[in-house]
Design an enzyme around this catalytic site. Sequence first.
Site, PDB file in Angstrom:
ATOM      1  N   HIS A  89       0.905  -1.321  -0.011  1.00 15.27           N
ATOM      2  CA  HIS A  89       0.171   0.023   0.022  1.00 15.27           C
ATOM      3  C   HIS A  89       0.816   1.276   0.040  1.00 15.27           C
ATOM      4  O   HIS A  89       2.180   0.954   0.157  1.00 15.27           O
ATOM      5  CB  HIS A  89      -0.829  -0.037   1.200  1.00 15.27           C
ATOM      6  N   ASP A 116       0.845   6.422  -4.464  1.00 13.25           N
ATOM      7  CA  ASP A 116      -0.239   6.026  -5.366  1.00 13.25           C
ATOM      8  C   ASP A 116      -0.291   6.950  -6.345  1.00 13.25           C
ATOM      9  O   ASP A 116      -0.411   6.569  -7.578  1.00 13.25           O
ATOM     10  CB  ASP A 116      -1.466   5.747  -4.560  1.00 13.25           C
TER      11      ASP A 116
END
Length: 372
Positions: free
Chosen positions: A138, A168
């Site tokens: 993540h 991200d």
Amino acid sequence: MTTALKGLKVLDFSTLLPGPFATLYLADLGAEVIHIESPTRPDLIRLLPPYANGQATAHSYLNRNKQSIALDLKDAQSIQLIKQKINEYDIVVEQFRPGVMERLGLDYATLSALNPRLIYCSITGYGQTGTYKDKAGHDINYLALSGIAGHSGRQQDGPPALGIQVADVAGGSLHAVIGILAAVVEREHSGLGQYIDISMTDCVATLNNMAAAATLAGKTRQFPEQSHLNGGSFYDYYQTQDGRYLSIGSLEPQFMTGLAQILDLPLLAEKGASFDLADQQSVKQALREKIKSRTFAEWKMLFAQQDVCVEPVLDLDEALHSTLAEQRQWTVEVPLEQGSQHTETQLACPIKFSRSKTKYLYIGQHLGAGDW
């Protein structure tokens, strides 16, 4: 006026944030994006609260301007349909772990054999090669492994928990857009597409830029609160009397001198430019005491009239409804459906062209609502 990317057609197999945010930019700038989604395993972004107009606000924003097509990629007929249509498309974006698209029969080698002009972009946590390629991850993990978390935050408290997903988005989404558009330009010369391997960790590591240059060429290790830009100098946040914060970035001599005069802090003018950590700590302590002497509203009013790189720390609602947001058109009203008079307020595309326009056709569609 027309859109900058008019004529480009994209097949988007991605979910959650990195891929969808990349294809949102492409769609806003004029590309036709078909979002392929599973009819049985919904994109989790569709389930993420809060909700407005009957669906998740994150989905409505990230998937605006895209047609939602429900296809079961484990169904041979769906795979065959994609292969039949692939010649119509310029770009594929996918976000599965390495090897998944190959097992489905939708990998670059297979699809480029059908369409040699195809540009195929894979976004993953750790890239298509190396021992990390099959690991789950993540944003927080990518920031940890990239070195960014290691020289961010406070020495006493450790790395900060950020309000946005830097790896991200700045790592995955935006580098994917850069790579895709570079490949589109190159294709004009070669006539051929190519494969793009985007690792969110690789890409976010490059955001270390100046710190990495100091480490690699200058042999200077980086730690929290050790440099001028990560808390080691008076360039920092300061709490007001009522618990709010100001950002002070007055590093250049003219801004430093101006701030010292406004605050009646000769110590800032004397030692603000020092590279000695002890000097910086004494300046910071003086600033803490001074900023703590007035309320947020008082400082905000004072510095609104001054050009010394001091600004209030706004919460997101304040920022989105600020004068700056209004003047620069940070938000836009997007129709719930194409041609609808009913709209939803969303973030606007921030890229402003002199000739090309941005399109806002409709918010993210209900699953399978697109026409393919």
